[in-house]
Design a protein around this motif. Structure first.
Motif, PDB file in Angstrom:
ATOM      1  N   ARG A  90       0.624  -1.436  -0.552  1.00  0.00           N
ATOM      2  CA  ARG A  90      -0.380   0.015  -0.226  1.00  0.00           C
ATOM      3  C   ARG A  90       1.159   1.617   0.228  1.00  0.00           C
ATOM      4  O   ARG A  90       1.753   1.481   1.036  1.00  0.00           O
ATOM      5  CB  ARG A  90      -0.893  -0.116   1.488  1.00  0.00           C
ATOM      6  N   TYR A 126      -3.074   0.809  -3.553  1.00  0.00           N
ATOM      7  CA  TYR A 126      -2.645  -0.885  -3.532  1.00  0.00           C
ATOM      8  C   TYR A 126      -2.226  -1.518  -4.119  1.00  0.00           C
ATOM      9  O   TYR A 126      -2.919  -1.562  -5.929  1.00  0.00           O
ATOM     10  CB  TYR A 126      -3.735  -1.764  -1.919  1.00  0.00           C
ATOM     11  N   SER A 186      -8.453   2.179  -2.642  1.00  0.00           N
ATOM     12  CA  SER A 186      -9.797   1.737  -1.418  1.00  0.00           C
ATOM     13  C   SER A 186     -10.831   1.645  -1.184  1.00  0.00           C
ATOM     14  O   SER A 186     -11.626   1.350  -1.252  1.00  0.00           O
ATOM     15  CB  SER A 186      -8.822   1.660   0.305  1.00  0.00           C
TER      16      SER A 186
END
Length: 365
Positions: free
Chosen positions: A238, A247, A261
């Motif tokens: 990440r 990520y 995310s």
């Protein structure tokens, strides 16, 4: 033996079905999708459009201790589940994951790291030893024990395990594809066709399909699937960026997934040029070899989230609900399914996958 109807054939629905049929129950699964396969068009099960990171330490930043506890439990269950499914076909590893930051973003990264107990700082030599494919000069932190799973392969394996070939006998479910469930109540489910399915138990795992009965909203996730043979990345990473939580997840020695995310939006339209460029530029900034990667797919989906961004489990005679898995579906689903089915006395998931019983600290929200 109980007669059970499951509304929703996403990850939670398939895990419930897998555990229930192996516990001797008669299971019917209803879902609006035309079949069990991914279509990568923003519809169907959100679980297909996921990176498959299993990161209980990293998710403490927003989910807190309960999400971490469920995550560690799920990691244990996933190890057993994969062995019971198709271990040669379902990618699953627990080699830890990495948090990374460019030198210019170190201040923002430190504020995030303060919320993630357990992150271990790495010097440049240690970081290079773990991941030689990364660009030199990054700051890195190891999150030991975390892992990854291959979402598409795992979803396929769950469906295949419940659909024996015509020439084989075995445990199966009654799949009702193209069959939306409009509403549920104890012991019955109302279909879009007007039919009522009656059973001993109804399990509602419809995600966004439960609106407006539940205050669930969609959180958009976007993912880029890349191909680069010999990319060299071994662990999920990440990038701690002030504007993005990008990520990068190695699914195989050739395939990687890049994503962000969360995006607070109910938009199901295709990935925008801006999003695609920002995601891929961020990934390229930490793995230079990605300059030669080929884009296999741009995908997006909406993940179901409740107002507090925590999952909801509900249990009353004849009706179980599981919803609000947010961006934590692959991380939390096994632990929550185990908890829900055990509370109803329907199945003991830990026994089916030969792992230790859960601790008493895994309480529902």
């Amino acid at each position: 033996m109980a007669r059970i109807v499951i509304a929703g054939a996403g990850l939670a629905g398939r895990l419930c079905a897998w555990a229930l049929v192996r516990s001797g129950h008669a299971v019917t699964v209803c879902d609006p999708s035309p079949d069990a396969q991914p279509h990568f068009d923003g519809t169907g099960a959100a679980a297909f459009a996921a990176a498959g990171m299993l990161s209980p330490l990293a998710e403490q930043e927003q989910g807190g201790a309960r999400v971490a506890a469920w995550g560690w439990r799920s990691l244990t269950l996933w190890a057993g589940l994969v062995q019971a499914l198709r271990p040669a076909e379902v990618p699953f590893r627990r080699d830890g994951s990495l948090l990374l930051a460019h030198r210019s973003d170190l201040g923002a990264a430190q504020r995030i790291l303060a919320l993630i107990p357990g992150a271990q700082a790495l010097d440049s030599n240690a970081l290079h030893s773990l991941e030689p494919a990364l660009v030199p000069g990054l700051h890195g932190w190891l999150l030991p024990g975390e892992g990854l799973i291959g979402p598409v392969a795992a979803m396929h394996a769950l469906a295949q395990a419940l659909t024996p070939a015509p020439t084989q006998s075995g445990i199966s479910v009654d799949w009702r594809w193209g069959c939306p469930v409009l509403s549920v109540s104890p012991g019955q489910a109302r279909l879009a066709s007007g039919e009522w399915l009656r059973a001993d138990w109804v399990i509602d795992t419809r995600g966004l399909g439960t609106a407006p009965d539940l205050p669930v909203r969609g959180v958009r996730g976007e993912i880029v699937t890349l191909s680069l043979p010999g990319h060299g990345l071994r662990r999920p990473v990440r990038l701690l960026h002030p504007r993005h939580r990008v990520y990068l997840v190695p699914r195989t020695d050739e395939e990687l997934a890049v994503g962000a995310s969360e995006i607070e939006s109910g938009d199901r339209s295709p990935v925008s040029l801006r999003s695609a460029v920002e995601l891929m530029a961020a990934a390229h900034s930490i793995v230079p070899a990605l300059a030669e990667a080929r884009i296999l797919r741009l995908d997006r989906h909406l993940r179901p989230a409740l107002p507090d961004n925590l999952p909801m489990t509900h249990h009353e005679p004849g009706l179980l609900r599981l919803n609000g898995l947010y961006r934590h579906g692959w991380l939390l689903a096994p632990a929550l399914v185990e908890q829900l089915l055990a509370a109803a006395g329907l199945a003991q998931l830990h026994a089916l996958v030969n792992v230790r019983p859960p601790s008493l600290s895994l309480s529902a929200p």
